[in-house]
Design an enzyme around this catalytic site. Sequence first.
Site, PDB file in Angstrom:
ATOM      1  N   ILE A   1       2.295  98.464  52.794  1.00  0.00           N
ATOM      2  CA  ILE A   1       3.258  98.915  53.880  1.00  0.00           C
ATOM      3  C   ILE A   1       4.559  98.602  53.444  1.00  0.00           C
ATOM      4  O   ILE A   1       4.740  97.435  52.839  1.00  0.00           O
ATOM      5  CB  ILE A   1       2.669  98.367  54.947  1.00  0.00           C
ATOM      6  CG1 ILE A   1       2.424  96.843  55.215  1.00  0.00           C
ATOM      7  CG2 ILE A   1       1.470  99.206  55.704  1.00  0.00           C
ATOM      8  CD1 ILE A   1       2.185  96.521  56.517  1.00  0.00           C
TER       9      ILE A   1
ATOM     10  N   MET B   1      11.228  93.668  53.477  1.00  0.00           N
ATOM     11  CA  MET B   1      10.165  93.267  52.482  1.00  0.00           C
ATOM     12  C   MET B   1       8.983  94.201  52.760  1.00  0.00           C
ATOM     13  O   MET B   1       8.810  95.350  53.365  1.00  0.00           O
ATOM     14  CB  MET B   1       9.684  91.797  52.521  1.00  0.00           C
ATOM     15  CG  MET B   1      10.606  90.802  52.244  1.00  0.00           C
ATOM     16  SD  MET B   1      11.530  90.970  50.480  1.00  0.00           S
ATOM     17  CE  MET B   1      10.231  89.855  49.560  1.00  0.00           C
ATOM     18  N   CYS B   2       7.768  94.145  52.232  1.00  0.00           N
ATOM     19  CA  CYS B   2       6.576  94.778  52.428  1.00  0.00           C
ATOM     20  C   CYS B   2       5.415  93.802  52.445  1.00  0.00           C
ATOM     21  O   CYS B   2       5.513  92.612  52.203  1.00  0.00           O
ATOM     22  CB  CYS B   2       6.477  95.780  51.159  1.00  0.00           C
ATOM     23  SG  CYS B   2       8.266  96.472  50.772  1.00  0.00           S
ATOM     24  N   GLU B   3       4.345  94.489  52.547  1.00  0.00           N
ATOM     25  CA  GLU B   3       3.186  93.697  52.427  1.00  0.00           C
ATOM     26  C   GLU B   3       2.160  94.638  51.486  1.00  0.00           C
ATOM     27  O   GLU B   3       1.968  95.897  51.480  1.00  0.00           O
ATOM     28  CB  GLU B   3       2.386  93.535  53.981  1.00  0.00           C
ATOM     29  CG  GLU B   3       3.257  92.472  54.513  1.00  0.00           C
ATOM     30  CD  GLU B   3       2.427  91.719  55.585  1.00  0.00           C
ATOM     31  OE1 GLU B   3       1.230  91.833  55.658  1.00  0.00           O
ATOM     32  OE2 GLU B   3       3.187  91.296  56.608  1.00  0.00           O
TER      33      GLU B   3
END
Lengths: 255, 255
Positions: free
Chosen positions: B78, B1-3
Amino acid sequence: MCELLGMSANVPTDICFSFSGLIQRGGKTGPHRDGWGITFYEGKGCRIFRDPNPGYNSPIANFVKTYPIKSTTIISHIRQANSGEVNLENTHPFIREWQGKYWTYAHNGQLKGFKAIPTGHFTPVGTTDSEHAFCGLLHVLQSKYKRKPASWPAVFKFVASYADEVRKKGVFNILLSDGEYLFCSCSNNLYYLTRRAPFGKAVLLDHELEVDFKKETTPNDVVTIVATQPLTKNEDWQKIEPGQSILFHFGEKIF
Amino acid sequence: MCELLGMSANVPTDICFSFSGLIQRGGKTGPHRDGWGITFYEGKGCRIFRDPNPGYNSPIANFVKTYPIKSTTIISHIRQANSGEVNLENTHPFIREWQGKYWTYAHNGQLKGFKAIPTGHFTPVGTTDSEHAFCGLLHVLQSKYKRKPASWPAVFKFVASYADEVRKKGVFNILLSDGEYLFCSCSNNLYYLTRRAPFGKAVLLDHELEVDFKKETTPNDVVTIVATQPLTKNEDWQKIEPGQSILFHFGEKIF
């Protein structure tokens, strides 16, 4: 006016040396203190650094000058504003996506009656003649090519004819890239230089800096630099003729 | 996943503190090592810094962390890649111009069958589900609004309904901005926090850093931060509900 700098190379190459020369003209050795910008392509992506502040003492320019970002296609610009305020949205290079590529562009010159150029779905964000003419270019490209073009050099030939039309409105020296090709079109001031083996030393005009390209390259490297004015004092820069458009691909001249 | 990380403020504010926390998760305190990016709006223009390398030890991220760029609207991301290779063209935030504004966008999640989403004239440059859904969004906006919209909050209401549709294909946490508004839509993980007077101290979760906002602000400042996970340990982050979309304008919640 402004100054342009472009690079087309067959291997990822940094532009620290040339950019170090150009950026001095951004308020120190030249009057182009109304912002600067640079696009580095990396694959189909690109990085753009831009700043409406004078380049010669910009912390971002200083970072770009010292951090070697390697690319095969680079476009840079230092601005002396004549059309449009000094702010970030009026700072070159401008960027738009067309046909799944990021197109970036920078302009040196001044155009009269530019607001009459139709721009279709490509709306200028800022107020410069430069961005307006860029949106107009993308609009005619989109109108002409409904599908992905079969030949990119043919597209750039068409861009050259657009540049000839726009040139009737004033001075239109431009650099344009899709990440793979570097296109330049000249109204009055544009020079280029192709470095290839045997490589030698080059000495900047604007900054006490010399580089020995023999130490920085391999024998197969081909690197072309395009600039409003020559950046080095000991190399043989070719003047591009008024009205002439040139296309480079991996450092080599296509037309 | 990502943030994701976003900021909406009523005065130009830097994001060095929050970004210092987030970027640690880019390969150090978190697994999001497949690139990072950040957009800072300044007037109608914007600066985007992007890097496909891990954020926590990126020289460009280090520059962004230490050079306070002040903005009223910021979007950052990110990446932990799941759809599309790790390269610059697949690095968020993505940018397109529509209606004379630069729209930037970042996505956390994964979408199935995303290639079926029509994108019209907005062609993805990279290969991510994220960029494809963004192009799809701009395409429906362009189809719906032939002229400049009279109300931007109404446009974002429409974006919320698009997000509800896309969410049927998977996880779709997004941040979107036109430079003035910050829109966020939540599938599962998204929090926000509005800082206003009386300001206090905040302590990062991911990095030994504390800031006393009382010393950094004036009493009228309103600054909202949106993030995938809370970034500080001593503040009251509000969880955004699954399926909920929120619009911020100069730090204040509009809907």
